[in-house]
Design a protein around this motif. Structure first.
Motif, mmCIF file in Angstrom:
data_model
loop_
_atom_site.group_PDB
_atom_site.id
_atom_site.type_symbol
_atom_site.label_atom_id
_atom_site.label_comp_id
_atom_site.label_asym_id
_atom_site.label_seq_id
_atom_site.Cartn_x
_atom_site.Cartn_y
_atom_site.Cartn_z
ATOM 1 N N GLU A 54 -7.768 -2.373 -6.038
ATOM 2 C CA GLU A 54 -8.272 -3.453 -6.898
ATOM 3 C C GLU A 54 -8.231 -4.788 -6.167
ATOM 4 O OE1 GLU A 54 -7.658 -4.088 -10.964
ATOM 5 O OE2 GLU A 54 -6.767 -2.115 -11.306
ATOM 6 N N ASP A 55 -9.310 -5.551 -6.269
ATOM 7 C CA ASP A 55 -9.377 -6.854 -5.601
ATOM 8 C C ASP A 55 -8.267 -7.789 -6.076
ATOM 9 O OD1 ASP A 55 -11.567 -6.055 -4.158
ATOM 10 O OD2 ASP A 55 -13.035 -6.938 -5.541
ATOM 11 N N ARG A 56 -7.853 -7.638 -7.332
ATOM 12 C CA ARG A 56 -6.811 -8.520 -7.884
ATOM 13 C C ARG A 56 -5.455 -8.320 -7.226
ATOM 14 N NH1 ARG A 56 -6.742 -7.196 -14.126
ATOM 15 N NH2 ARG A 56 -6.823 -5.084 -13.224
ATOM 16 N N PHE A 57 -5.273 -7.187 -6.513
ATOM 17 C CA PHE A 57 -3.949 -6.837 -6.014
ATOM 18 C C PHE A 57 -3.899 -6.602 -4.501
ATOM 19 C CE2 PHE A 57 -3.948 -4.498 -10.329
ATOM 20 C CZ PHE A 57 -3.681 -5.674 -11.008
ATOM 21 N N ARG A 58 -4.980 -6.880 -3.773
ATOM 22 C CA ARG A 58 -5.052 -6.520 -2.361
ATOM 23 C C ARG A 58 -4.077 -7.304 -1.483
ATOM 24 N NH1 ARG A 58 -9.138 -3.263 -0.719
ATOM 25 N NH2 ARG A 58 -10.829 -2.875 -2.207
ATOM 26 N N GLU A 111 2.952 6.084 -1.962
ATOM 27 C CA GLU A 111 4.037 7.012 -1.666
ATOM 28 C C GLU A 111 5.204 6.952 -2.652
ATOM 29 O OE1 GLU A 111 5.221 6.528 2.424
ATOM 30 O OE2 GLU A 111 3.153 6.078 3.038
ATOM 31 N N VAL A 112 5.394 5.809 -3.295
ATOM 32 C CA VAL A 112 6.564 5.644 -4.157
ATOM 33 C C VAL A 112 6.214 5.894 -5.623
ATOM 34 C CG1 VAL A 112 8.407 4.098 -4.904
ATOM 35 C CG2 VAL A 112 7.628 4.040 -2.526
ATOM 36 N N ILE A 113 5.218 5.172 -6.132
ATOM 37 C CA ILE A 113 4.883 5.329 -7.550
ATOM 38 C C ILE A 113 3.606 6.145 -7.749
ATOM 39 C CG2 ILE A 113 6.078 3.211 -8.224
ATOM 40 C CD1 ILE A 113 3.318 1.867 -8.431
ATOM 41 N N GLU A 114 2.978 6.561 -6.652
ATOM 42 C CA GLU A 114 1.804 7.450 -6.705
ATOM 43 C C GLU A 114 0.689 6.874 -7.569
ATOM 44 O OE1 GLU A 114 3.972 11.741 -6.403
ATOM 45 O OE2 GLU A 114 4.497 10.487 -8.130
ATOM 46 N N ARG A 115 0.372 5.601 -7.289
ATOM 47 C CA ARG A 115 -0.722 4.915 -7.976
ATOM 48 C C ARG A 115 -1.657 4.278 -6.948
ATOM 49 N NH1 ARG A 115 -0.363 3.166 -13.268
ATOM 50 N NH2 ARG A 115 -2.445 2.348 -12.784
ATOM 51 N N PRO A 116 -2.420 5.068 -6.212
ATOM 52 C CA PRO A 116 -3.321 4.504 -5.212
ATOM 53 C C PRO A 116 -4.385 3.590 -5.801
ATOM 54 C CG PRO A 116 -3.796 6.839 -5.571
ATOM 55 C CD PRO A 116 -2.499 6.544 -6.253
ATOM 56 N N ALA A 155 -0.878 -14.367 -8.115
ATOM 57 C CA ALA A 155 -1.712 -15.022 -9.138
ATOM 58 C C ALA A 155 -1.929 -14.119 -10.348
ATOM 59 C CB ALA A 155 -3.050 -15.425 -8.523
ATOM 60 N N ASN A 156 -1.866 -12.801 -10.116
ATOM 61 C CA ASN A 156 -2.120 -11.844 -11.204
ATOM 62 C C ASN A 156 -0.862 -11.059 -11.584
ATOM 63 O OD1 ASN A 156 -5.195 -11.942 -11.635
ATOM 64 N ND2 ASN A 156 -5.016 -11.730 -9.407
ATOM 65 N N ARG A 157 0.297 -11.652 -11.362
ATOM 66 C CA ARG A 157 1.549 -10.945 -11.622
ATOM 67 C C ARG A 157 1.686 -10.530 -13.078
ATOM 68 N NH1 ARG A 157 6.233 -13.511 -9.648
ATOM 69 N NH2 ARG A 157 5.057 -14.902 -8.291
ATOM 70 N N GLU A 158 1.156 -11.320 -13.999
ATOM 71 C CA GLU A 158 1.312 -11.007 -15.412
ATOM 72 C C GLU A 158 0.608 -9.703 -15.778
ATOM 73 O OE1 GLU A 158 3.356 -12.686 -17.119
ATOM 74 O OE2 GLU A 158 3.620 -14.295 -15.655
ATOM 75 N N VAL A 159 -0.396 -9.315 -15.005
ATOM 76 C CA VAL A 159 -1.095 -8.051 -15.228
ATOM 77 C C VAL A 159 -0.428 -6.924 -14.445
ATOM 78 C CG1 VAL A 159 -3.283 -6.816 -14.966
ATOM 79 C CG2 VAL A 159 -3.281 -9.239 -15.612
ATOM 80 N N GLU A 183 0.829 -1.202 0.000
ATOM 81 C CA GLU A 183 0.000 0.000 0.000
ATOM 82 C C GLU A 183 0.868 1.259 0.000
ATOM 83 O OE1 GLU A 183 -3.530 2.181 2.641
ATOM 84 O OE2 GLU A 183 -2.887 0.135 3.118
ATOM 85 N N ARG A 184 1.892 1.277 0.841
ATOM 86 C CA ARG A 184 2.788 2.439 0.880
ATOM 87 C C ARG A 184 3.551 2.586 -0.429
ATOM 88 N NH1 ARG A 184 3.905 0.396 6.137
ATOM 89 N NH2 ARG A 184 5.993 -0.298 5.488
#
Length: 402
Positions: free
Chosen positions: A276-280, A266-271, A287-291, A261-262
């Motif tokens: 997204e449920d795919r990345f929580r 804070e680093v790439i400024e993409r809140p 499982a969704n690394r390719e995306v 989350e940080r």
């Protein structure tokens, strides 16, 4: 010996190192780092094989040899001669530990096997290093690191998914076998204090190579097949690995969901990538690394490395530069730690020696002596330990024994 430091843990322990190349000499060097007096026996003309490997340092040393032979004395003996074998046996009687990695049966043929040497020294600790189980059907097979990396499955887990099997950059099996061997010798020395008895330690490169597959090995057993190869990435942590900033590579290891989350905020400024449920969680990110990973790579590539490292550090996320080997060795970090030392050399002018990695009571264990020139300690060692006269030593040298 004159360079023995009585304040070190193994001061007073003498090691006869009959081994050559890497695994055995590494074991001997570790014991020497801890303060043992290590006598390395070499052929009078050829020396250890590694005196001809790597970049030349003076007339008899190389970078390869020097990397595994600090804190030792070099004694030349032709073990193919009866006199050389007898001198080696006498040195073994004056030693606490013997290390050897002769071809299977070679030590016994020379009269330097465990059963022969323990006759006069019941408390002798004798370490045999071979490629394979000395009691198995492959006992006579020679052991070479690159072969063992293949046979132990290490090449199969190294490298990128779409690449052929890849060996490690260093001789990992040899190095781990040397370290495991040193651990076994230390355990035997500790036990000897209680029992007064020695041990015959038997180490095999294949055994040690298989052990360092570690968690990948256990995963493979559960899966019933090879685990996927991820290169610099991690099988279950995302994002993790080497990423290219605008001006160079860096390592980022986002280990927890809170760090992720940080990282996004804070680093790439993409809140948006947090919600997204795919990345929580790590499980779904993996499982969704390719995306996810291509998106993160694009964001990282927009920014300078220095900016990213500063933000990552402020966010408490593990990170670092990817340095070249020379950069790492000459870095301020290495200099402040005293990890690279320089010694005067009679022929090369000076030579670099890596320092032991151990600290005791806040102080790094010292490099007591630089890697030895071929045979530099022959006369002194054989005179002081065995009482050979200078006349006798001159005669043995003329005969090619020393």
């Amino acid at each position: 010996m004159s360079n023995l430091n009585s304040s070190l843990p193994l001061a007073g322990v003498r090691v006869l190192d009959l081994s050559r190349v890497l695994a055995g000499p590494w074991c001997g060097m570790v014991l020497g780092d801890f303060g043992a007096e290590v006598i390395k026996v070499e052929h009078p003309k050829r020396g250890d094989d590694t005196r001809d490997w790597g970049l030349r340092v003076g007339a008899t040393e190389t970078t390869y040899f020097n990397s595994v032979n600090r804190n030792k004395r070099s004694v030349c003996l032709d073990l193919q001669t009866a006199e050389g074998q007898q001198i080696a046996r006498e040195l073994a009687q004056q030693s606490d530990v013997v290390i050897q990695n002769f071809k299977f049966g070679g030590a016994e043929k020379l009269g330097l096997g465990y059963e022969r040497l323990k006759e006069g020294r019941e408390d002798l600790i004798y370490c045999s290093i071979s490629g394979y189980d000395r009691r198995g059907p492959e006992a006579a097979r020679p052991g070479y690191d690159v072969v063992l990396q293949g046979e132990a499955g290490l090449m199969a887990l190294n490298g990128e998914r779409d690449q052929p099997p890849l060996k490690f950059g260093v001789a990992a099996v040899d190095l781990f076998t040397g370290m495991y061997s040193a651990q076994a010798v230390l355990a035997a020395l500790f036990e000897r204090r209680k029992t007064g008895k020695g041990r015959h330690i038997e180490m095999a490169l294949f055994d040690c190579g298989l052990m360092i597959t570690s968690y990948y090995g256990l995963e493979s057993m559960i899966m019933g097949e090879d685990p996927p190869r991820y290169g610099n990435a991690h099988p279950s942590i995302v994002p993790y690995g080497v990423f290219d900033a605008e001006d160079g590579p860096l390592v980022i290891a986002v280990g927890t969901n809170r760090q992720y989350e940080r990282f996004c905020r804070e680093v790439i400024e993409r809140p948006d990538l947090v919600d997204e449920d795919r990345f929580r969680t790590n499980i779904v990110r993996a499982a969704n690394r390719e995306v996810l990973v291509p998106e993160l790579k694009r964001e990282i590539a927009k920014r300078k490395r220095e900016v990213l490292l500063e933000r990552l550090a402020r966010a408490g996320i593990p990170c670092g530069e990817v340095l070249g080997l020379h950069e790492a060795l000459t870095s301020q970090r290495a200099a402040e730690a005293g990890l690279v030392t320089t010694y005067a050399h009679p022929e090369a002018g000076s030579t670099h020696v890596l320092a032991p990695p151990y600290r005791f009571d806040g102080a790094r264990l010292p490099v007591r002596s630089a890697p030895p020139q071929l045979g530099e300690g022959t006369n002194e060692v054989l005179h002081s330990l065995l009482g050979l006269s200078h006349e006798r030593l001159s005669q043995l040298k003329a005969e090619g024994v020393v």
